[in-house]
Design an enzyme around this catalytic site. Structure first.
Site, mmCIF file in Angstrom:
data_model
loop_
_atom_site.group_PDB
_atom_site.id
_atom_site.type_symbol
_atom_site.label_atom_id
_atom_site.label_comp_id
_atom_site.label_asym_id
_atom_site.label_seq_id
_atom_site.Cartn_x
_atom_site.Cartn_y
_atom_site.Cartn_z
ATOM 1 N N GLU A 129 24.062 72.491 32.208
ATOM 2 C CA GLU A 129 23.907 73.399 31.069
ATOM 3 C C GLU A 129 23.289 72.736 29.844
ATOM 4 O O GLU A 129 22.865 73.440 28.915
ATOM 5 C CB GLU A 129 25.266 74.002 30.714
ATOM 6 C CG GLU A 129 25.819 74.902 31.824
ATOM 7 C CD GLU A 129 27.252 75.315 31.617
ATOM 8 O OE1 GLU A 129 27.638 76.381 32.146
ATOM 9 O OE2 GLU A 129 28.014 74.576 30.939
ATOM 10 N N ASP A 159 27.257 84.833 38.720
ATOM 11 C CA ASP A 159 28.005 85.498 39.788
ATOM 12 C C ASP A 159 28.652 86.751 39.221
ATOM 13 O O ASP A 159 28.548 87.030 38.026
ATOM 14 C CB ASP A 159 29.062 84.551 40.367
ATOM 15 C CG ASP A 159 30.080 84.116 39.323
ATOM 16 O OD1 ASP A 159 31.141 84.757 39.270
ATOM 17 O OD2 ASP A 159 29.813 83.164 38.562
#
Length: 241
Positions: free
Chosen positions: A13, A206
């Site tokens: 990230e 997700d």
């Protein structure tokens, strides 16, 4: 002078930012505090401090506090991936925080509502409107956004990776967030008590349900890069404000 702290929980990230900060003749200054590596440099003409906090609420809050006390940041952006909750939100869509709560704060045995923090002024931490506006404008400027949506809404955090539909349904019932993750509300909490503007930018990796693990793993890197690209474009908008 404006200085923006950028927090990601995992290396995937924050790697994009560190690469940029160490390119074109630039070299980020690295400071080690409490086992964390803080990278200071410039991105889109703004002074920034980039750091990988580690996963979970305590790691995130400690990291945010260090950014505020040790580096005097004037704003904080939390970037990364999350599980989609809101209807119509899909994998690789973006959620921009309007507010953040803890979905696993439960003092109901003492008469408090779910997510309510005992004896605190608020349990729902409001994101900075100007930063949110900058991110919404920036979303339409990045090529990676094509085919995806940006949704402004509530983000719920807890020390759980949500991959069970029953748990997902429970979280929807108690706080109805746009997405779930594991750090944002803790960063928002630290910003609130210190009076620091914040924004959480999350790309959906997700659907926060019982989807196969390999699907999440496949999306993780793509989602993290898309979130980082939007953060970079948001910094450009902030620098023009």
């Amino acid at each position: 002078m404006e200085k923006v702290g950028i927090i990601g929980a995992m290396e995937v990230e924050v790697a994009f930012f560190k690469e940029l900060m160490n390119s074109n003749g630039q070299k980020a200054k690295i400071t080690e505090i409490a086992g964390l590596s803080f990278f200071e440099g410039k991105l889109n003409n703004l002074n920034v401090v980039v750091v990988k906090s580690g996963v979970g609420k305590v790691n995130a809050a400690l990291c945010a506090q260090a950014l505020i006390y040790k580096f005097n940041v004037s704003k904080i952006i939390n970037t990364g991936i999350a599980g989609a909750m809101a209807h119509g939100l899909g994998v690789l869509d973006i959620v921009l925080s309007t507010e953040a709560v803890y979905h696993d704060m439960d003092a109901t045995g003492f008469g408090y509502k779910p997510t309510e923090i005992p004896q605190m002024q608020t349990s729902c931490f409001q994101a900075d409107k100007m930063m949110l506006d900058a991110a919404q404008k920036a979303f339409h400027s990045i090529p990676e956004a094509e085919g995806h949506k940006a949704f402004a809404g509530r983000i719920a955090s807890g020390d759980q990776f949500i991959s069970d539909r029953k748990i997902k349904n429970h979280i929807q019932q108690i706080c109805n967030p746009a997405c779930v993750e594991m750090e944002g509300a803790a960063i928002a909490h630290a910003c609130f008590v210190n009076g620091i503007p914040f924004l959480i930018i999350r790309c959906m990796s997700d659907m926060a349900d019982d989807g196969h693990e390999s699907v999440y793993s496949f999306n993780e890197e793509i989602a993290a890069k898309l979130s980082a690209s939007l953060v970079l474009a948001t910094l450009k908008e902030i620098s023009c404000q």
